[in-house]
Design an enzyme around this catalytic site. Structure first.
Site, PDB file in Angstrom:
ATOM      1  N   GLU A 200     -20.237 -31.630  54.178  1.00 25.95           N
ATOM      2  CA  GLU A 200     -19.198 -30.609  53.995  1.00 25.95           C
ATOM      3  C   GLU A 200     -19.283 -29.598  55.122  1.00 25.95           C
ATOM      4  OE1 GLU A 200     -19.854 -28.552  50.328  1.00 25.95           O
ATOM      5  OE2 GLU A 200     -19.119 -30.191  49.092  1.00 25.95           O
ATOM      6  N   HIS A 235     -31.555 -20.160  44.874  1.00 25.39           N
ATOM      7  CA  HIS A 235     -30.704 -20.912  43.946  1.00 25.39           C
ATOM      8  C   HIS A 235     -30.987 -20.608  42.485  1.00 25.39           C
ATOM      9  CE1 HIS A 235     -29.231 -22.757  47.494  1.00 25.39           C
ATOM     10  NE2 HIS A 235     -30.388 -23.300  47.775  1.00 25.39           N
ATOM     11  N   ARG A 292     -22.238 -28.373  30.742  1.00 25.86           N
ATOM     12  CA  ARG A 292     -23.108 -27.858  29.668  1.00 25.86           C
ATOM     13  C   ARG A 292     -22.774 -26.397  29.410  1.00 25.86           C
ATOM     14  NH1 ARG A 292     -26.031 -27.278  34.508  1.00 25.86           N
ATOM     15  NH2 ARG A 292     -26.380 -25.079  34.909  1.00 25.86           N
TER      16      ARG A 292
HETATM   17  C1  MV4 Z   1     -22.579 -24.667  50.098  1.00 26.53           C
HETATM   18  C2  MV4 Z   1     -22.686 -23.452  50.793  1.00 26.53           C
HETATM   19  C3  MV4 Z   1     -21.885 -23.277  51.895  1.00 26.53           C
HETATM   20  N1  MV4 Z   1     -21.040 -24.245  52.290  1.00 26.53           N
HETATM   21  N2  MV4 Z   1     -21.717 -25.602  50.549  1.00 26.53           N
HETATM   22  C4  MV4 Z   1     -26.131 -23.922  47.011  1.00 26.53           C
HETATM   23  C5  MV4 Z   1     -26.430 -24.601  45.743  1.00 26.53           C
HETATM   24  C6  MV4 Z   1     -25.547 -25.771  45.664  1.00 26.53           C
HETATM   25  N3  MV4 Z   1     -25.020 -25.870  44.341  1.00 26.53           N
HETATM   26  C7  MV4 Z   1     -24.489 -25.552  46.686  1.00 26.53           C
HETATM   27  N4  MV4 Z   1     -24.898 -24.430  47.481  1.00 26.53           N
HETATM   28  C8  MV4 Z   1     -24.202 -24.050  48.572  1.00 26.53           C
HETATM   29  N5  MV4 Z   1     -23.310 -24.944  49.016  1.00 26.53           N
HETATM   30  C9  MV4 Z   1     -20.991 -25.389  51.619  1.00 26.53           C
HETATM   31  N6  MV4 Z   1     -20.155 -26.341  52.037  1.00 26.53           N
HETATM   32  C10 MV4 Z   1     -23.586 -22.508  50.321  1.00 26.53           C
HETATM   33  C11 MV4 Z   1     -24.363 -22.802  49.211  1.00 26.53           C
HETATM   34  C12 MV4 Z   1     -25.292 -21.779  48.826  1.00 26.53           C
HETATM   35  C13 MV4 Z   1     -25.135 -21.054  47.649  1.00 26.53           C
HETATM   36  C14 MV4 Z   1     -24.108 -21.314  46.766  1.00 26.53           C
HETATM   37  C15 MV4 Z   1     -23.956 -20.607  45.600  1.00 26.53           C
HETATM   38  C16 MV4 Z   1     -24.849 -19.587  45.321  1.00 26.53           C
HETATM   39  C17 MV4 Z   1     -25.889 -19.306  46.162  1.00 26.53           C
HETATM   40  C18 MV4 Z   1     -26.056 -20.035  47.326  1.00 26.53           C
HETATM   41  C19 MV4 Z   1     -27.107 -19.740  48.188  1.00 26.53           C
HETATM   42  C20 MV4 Z   1     -27.259 -20.457  49.338  1.00 26.53           C
HETATM   43  C21 MV4 Z   1     -26.367 -21.487  49.650  1.00 26.53           C
END
Ligand code: MV4
Length: 503
Positions: A200, A235, A292
């Site tokens: 992504e 996270h 959930r």
């Molecule tokens: C991302 C992102 C930026 N761009 N995807 C972190 C956990 C996982 N569920 C997906 N995550 C992320 N995906 C793209 N394409 C940034 C994160 C992310 C994040 C997302 C939600 C809450 C906190 C976070 C902390 C670091 C990175």
């Protein structure tokens, strides 16, 4: 008719589910591991069954043991809570095969949404915006380089079976792609037994905003608006609030209807959450779906005025949703803080122990979903979260004031918790202003450290206030605390008279 429910979980969420059972006249059955004989959830249920040893694989993750307990206690349904088996399609299938209602979505839905590539394909079909990227798995390092070039850096390589940050790599430069691709693949294999990865575009400065949804077995699906979950550390969510201070009403409605479209695309049944990333330009993208009930569900309950567990049970019992979309309105503001037995000054190490004294907060707008009591020993084997503080008030400003009061009212000794850290979080200017994204904790590390001693504080009133707080156990450190009782009452009286004593 559901008359008896087995709660396949432990701790605060098991009690949370049982409370709704009591209100509905449904009997509850607790299951517990050998480490949890004295856990509050065991005493709280109508019936209880030991299902194995301390290891989760022998108890809370052991499908055979849980099914055996369900048969022995002759239950009608099984509620999985969150974590453990809550998103395990095999468990849901087994429950149904054994004649028990699984309180959750259909197993096929869990599989579709559990696989991030198939979830992305579904969302694109449904017209839900997803992060730009690929829908196909990568088969080689060269292919990864090719795809990264097309998408443009920075990118994220993610495990298809991932979620919550595992098996995920940020790649900023072409020369790092192959290494990161291999690292993501082996982490995915180790974590999920499946090394499928995809790519992504990296969304910069993202907010994590999620929408609660409910679907019944008659095809009705509604959303219950949003939760702002950007205060996270590695996270793990730390503080959540609803509504999000970042999005306006127009965007909120648009995201809500996309969340409903997402749930409709998989014929969703039960309570679920659509997670979005929202960038600084207020563009939003589907991230993943959680099939959930979530830890932070109470803030939605407070703002919408609905009992999500009751709704889950009603849905499982073939009843239609109790409300229509037009009847769902957000009212006031709610904040949740997760209380954890951890040492925030030593890399957030879990710090279990025996609770000596405990005074939980009460009063207007206060809800505490917890499971601990004085004399209880937090087991080392499970999640260090000991409970959740939830406040509701008419406005965000009042909710923050209330959370501050509630955090000061919470007294716990015998083990280290993150309560002081939480107090500092809600006092950070960017939090107060609602001006934060997922980088909040990282960028405010300095402010989130404990304040140094008050020795060098030149403001006399602040020194006095600090002493009073210290003596009342409200603040951390102060030099040479007076030890005799008369000094305490004099400081206290002085503080009250000068108005520096707030609680
Ligand atoms: C991302 C992102 C930026 N761009 N995807 C972190 C956990 C996982 N569920 C997906 N995550 C992320 N995906 C793209 N394409 C940034 C994160 C992310 C994040 C997302 C939600 C809450 C906190 C976070 C902390 C670091 C990175």
């Amino acid at each position: 008719m559901i008359r008896k429910i087995l709660v396949a979980n432990r701790g605060e969420i098991a009690i949370r589910v049982m409370r709704s059972c009591y209100e509905m006249g449904i009997r509850s059955v607790a299951v517990y591991s050998e480490a949890d004989r004295l856990s509050r959830h065991v005493l709280f249920a109508n019936e209880a069954e030991c299902i194995g040893g301390v290891a989760s694989s022998d108890s809370y993750l052991n499908i055979d043991h849980i099914i055996a307990a369900a048969k022995k206690h002759n239950v009608d349904a099984i509620h999985p809570g969150y974590g453990f088996l809550s998103e395990n399609a095999e468990f849901a299938r087994r429950c149904e095969a054994e004649g028990f209602i699984f309180i959750g979505p259909r197993p096929e839905t869990m599989e579709t949404m559990g696989d991030k590539i198939s979830a992305r394909i579904k969302m694109i079909e449904a017209g839900v915006p997803v992060v730009p990227g690929t829908q196909k798995q990568l088969n080689s390092g060269e292919e990864a380089v090719e795809v990264c070039r097309q998408i443009g850096f920075p990118v994220m390589i993610k495990a298809s079976q991932g979620g919550g940050g595992k098996g995920m790599r940020l790649v900023e430069r072409e020369e790092d792609v192959v290494e990161m691709y291999n690292a993501a693949k082996s982490e995915a294999m180790a974590g999920f037994g499946d090394d499928t990865v995809y790519i992504e575009k990296f969304v910069e400065e993202p907010h994590h905003i999620e929408f609660q949804i409910l679907g019944d077995k008659h095809g009705n699906i509604i959303h219950l608006y949003d939760r702002e979950c950007s205060v996270q550390r590695r996270h793990q969510k730390v503080v959540e609030e609803s509504p999000s201070p970042f999005i306006g009403q127009e965007l909120r409605e648009e995201m809500g209807s996309k969340a409903v479209a997402a749930a409709k695309a998989v014929g969703y049944v039960g309570a679920g959450t659509i997670e979005f990333l929202v960038d600084k330009h207020h563009k939003f993208y589907f991230l993943e779906m959680n099939t959930r009930l979530q830890v932070e569900h109470p803030i939605t309950e407070e703002v919408i005025g609905i009992d999500l567990v009751k709704e889950q049970i009603r849905i499982a019992d073939n009843q239609p949703l109790s409300r229509k979309q037009e009847e769902i309105k957000q009212r006031g503001h709610a904040i949740e803080c997760r209380i954890c037995a951890e040492d925030t000054e030593h890399n957030f190490m879990p710090s279990p122990g025996v609770i000596q004294q405990l005074t939980e907060p009460h009063g207007i707008g206060t809800r505490i979903d917890s499971y601990v009591y004085e004399g209880y020993e937090i087991p080392v084997h499970y999640d260090p979260m000991i409970g959740k503080l939830i406040v509701w008030a008419t406005t965000r400003e009042y909710a923050i004031e209330r959370m501050r009061r509630v955090l000061y009212e919470y007294k716990i000794t015998g083990l280290t918790t993150n309560i002081r850290y939480l107090r500092r979080i809600i006092d950070v200017p960017d939090f107060k202003n609602g001006n934060y994204n997922t980088y909040f904790i990282e960028r405010n590390q300095e402010r989130l450290r404990p304040r140094p001693g008050f020795k060098n504080d030149s403001e006399p009133m602040a020194v006095i206030a600090a002493y009073i707080d210290y003596l009342m156990g409200l603040e951390e450190n102060t030099p040479n605390p007076p030890t005799d009782g008369s000094a305490i009452s004099r400081w206290r009286a002085f503080g009250l008279q000068k108005g520096v004593l707030r609680v």
